[in-house]
Scaffold this motif. Structure first.
Motif, mmCIF file in Angstrom:
data_model
loop_
_atom_site.group_PDB
_atom_site.id
_atom_site.type_symbol
_atom_site.label_atom_id
_atom_site.label_comp_id
_atom_site.label_asym_id
_atom_site.label_seq_id
_atom_site.Cartn_x
_atom_site.Cartn_y
_atom_site.Cartn_z
ATOM 1 N N ALA A 1 -18.117 -28.591 105.573
ATOM 2 C CA ALA A 1 -17.301 -27.375 105.579
ATOM 3 C C ALA A 1 -18.097 -26.184 105.052
ATOM 4 O O ALA A 1 -18.024 -25.081 105.604
ATOM 5 C CB ALA A 1 -16.039 -27.579 104.742
ATOM 6 N N LEU A 2 -18.887 -26.398 104.015
ATOM 7 C CA LEU A 2 -19.680 -25.309 103.445
ATOM 8 C C LEU A 2 -20.813 -24.890 104.378
ATOM 9 O O LEU A 2 -21.131 -23.700 104.483
ATOM 10 C CB LEU A 2 -20.224 -25.710 102.072
ATOM 11 C CG LEU A 2 -19.147 -25.952 101.006
ATOM 12 C CD1 LEU A 2 -19.779 -26.364 99.687
ATOM 13 C CD2 LEU A 2 -18.268 -24.732 100.823
ATOM 14 N N MET B 1 -7.925 -23.710 105.284
ATOM 15 C CA MET B 1 -7.931 -25.107 105.687
ATOM 16 C C MET B 1 -6.477 -25.529 105.790
ATOM 17 O O MET B 1 -5.590 -24.822 105.314
ATOM 18 C CB MET B 1 -8.700 -25.956 104.679
ATOM 19 C CG MET B 1 -10.173 -25.575 104.600
ATOM 20 S SD MET B 1 -11.091 -26.513 103.379
ATOM 21 C CE MET B 1 -11.263 -28.073 104.213
ATOM 22 N N GLU B 2 -6.218 -26.663 106.383
ATOM 23 C CA GLU B 2 -4.836 -27.112 106.586
ATOM 24 C C GLU B 2 -4.081 -27.290 105.274
ATOM 25 O O GLU B 2 -2.879 -27.097 105.215
ATOM 26 C CB GLU B 2 -4.826 -28.413 107.381
ATOM 27 C CG GLU B 2 -5.298 -28.229 108.800
ATOM 28 C CD GLU B 2 -5.484 -29.542 109.540
ATOM 29 O OE1 GLU B 2 -5.007 -30.590 109.066
ATOM 30 O OE2 GLU B 2 -6.116 -29.515 110.600
ATOM 31 N N ARG C 1 -10.739 -31.663 107.534
ATOM 32 C CA ARG C 1 -9.783 -30.602 107.839
ATOM 33 C C ARG C 1 -10.461 -29.484 108.609
ATOM 34 O O ARG C 1 -11.501 -28.980 108.192
ATOM 35 C CB ARG C 1 -9.199 -30.019 106.553
ATOM 36 C CG ARG C 1 -8.570 -31.050 105.649
ATOM 37 C CD ARG C 1 -7.214 -31.409 106.191
ATOM 38 N NE ARG C 1 -6.531 -32.274 105.249
ATOM 39 C CZ ARG C 1 -5.810 -33.302 105.612
ATOM 40 N NH1 ARG C 1 -5.681 -33.597 106.866
ATOM 41 N NH2 ARG C 1 -5.210 -34.040 104.731
ATOM 42 N N ASP C 2 -9.880 -29.092 109.748
ATOM 43 C CA ASP C 2 -10.404 -27.955 110.498
ATOM 44 C C ASP C 2 -10.223 -26.687 109.672
ATOM 45 O O ASP C 2 -9.350 -26.620 108.803
ATOM 46 C CB ASP C 2 -9.695 -27.820 111.845
ATOM 47 C CG ASP C 2 -10.064 -28.948 112.807
ATOM 48 O OD1 ASP C 2 -11.070 -29.645 112.564
ATOM 49 O OD2 ASP C 2 -9.340 -29.119 113.800
ATOM 50 N N MET C 3 -11.066 -25.694 109.966
ATOM 51 C CA MET C 3 -11.055 -24.450 109.194
ATOM 52 C C MET C 3 -10.910 -23.244 110.115
ATOM 53 O O MET C 3 -11.375 -23.278 111.250
ATOM 54 C CB MET C 3 -12.369 -24.291 108.415
ATOM 55 C CG MET C 3 -12.599 -25.307 107.348
ATOM 56 S SD MET C 3 -14.249 -25.246 106.582
ATOM 57 C CE MET C 3 -14.567 -23.544 106.340
ATOM 58 N N THR C 4 -10.319 -22.175 109.577
ATOM 59 C CA THR C 4 -10.260 -20.883 110.239
ATOM 60 C C THR C 4 -10.832 -19.860 109.276
ATOM 61 O O THR C 4 -10.446 -19.830 108.101
ATOM 62 C CB THR C 4 -8.805 -20.506 110.604
ATOM 63 O OG1 THR C 4 -8.273 -21.522 111.454
ATOM 64 C CG2 THR C 4 -8.752 -19.170 111.317
ATOM 65 N N ILE C 5 -11.752 -19.042 109.767
ATOM 66 C CA ILE C 5 -12.397 -18.022 108.948
ATOM 67 C C ILE C 5 -12.076 -16.669 109.564
ATOM 68 O O ILE C 5 -12.358 -16.439 110.741
ATOM 69 C CB ILE C 5 -13.920 -18.255 108.885
ATOM 70 C CG1 ILE C 5 -14.186 -19.641 108.277
ATOM 71 C CG2 ILE C 5 -14.602 -17.152 108.089
ATOM 72 C CD1 ILE C 5 -15.595 -20.120 108.422
#
Length: 168
Positions: free
Chosen positions: A145-146, A94-95, A75-79
């Motif tokens: 992801a982390l 995440m989505e 899953r792509d992430m936005t921060i």
């Protein structure tokens, strides 16, 4: 549980450095290119297979980062960095859910939760000339992801240090 160690260079015009595993072996490589504006990094395995990219949005009041994984199953992430009255806050989206950070992420002492479950912990190494920190991954399906989250948070911290030192 797996552990990963990040050690930054003292001068950061461009970066190519490894992220080490608990045995001191290269687990991932970070390649950051020089940019006057923005931030862009590529993270790969030791065989140079790209895992994901991190890009900072150029035109935003507060930093926003996009992490795009090459593996379609991830899953792509936005921060997003948020404006808060007494302390900073970060949204990690995440989505299919939100990652929560608990503790002091500006001093690299925090826990990472996803859907209420502890999936990782970060702590900073004391007494070092450059930033060095440890990521403990408790749920290995979130490893990449982390790693991306830690790199984005580090860039946010670098931006804040640069802006506070230029404002003096």
């Amino acid at each position: 549980m797996k552990k990963y160690y990040f050690k930054e260079k003292f001068f950061k015009i461009t970066d190519h450095y490894p992220i080490l595993d608990e045995d001191g072996k290269n687990a991932f490589f970070v390649d950051q290119t020089f940019k006057f504006l923005g931030y862009e990094a590529r993270v790969s395995y030791k065989n140079d297979e790209e895992i994901f990219t991190i890009k900072r949005k150029l035109l935003s009041f507060l930093p926003i980062y996009y992490i795009n994984f090459k593996d379609e199953a991830k899953r792509d992430m936005t921060i997003k960095s948020n404006l808060a009255l007494f302390r900073k806050s970060i949204d990690v989206l995440m989505e299919d859910g939100k990652i929560s950070l608990k503790g002091n992420f500006w001093d690299y002492e925090f826990e990472i939760y996803y859907k209420g479950k502890l999936i990782g912990e970060v702590s900073k190494k004391i007494f070092s000339l450059t930033d060095q920190y440890e990521l403990r991954v408790l749920d290995e399906k979130y490893t990449e992801a982390l790693v991306g989250l830690c790199l984005a948070l580090n860039n946010i911290k670098d931006l804040e240090l640069a802006s506070s030192s230029s404002g003096r």
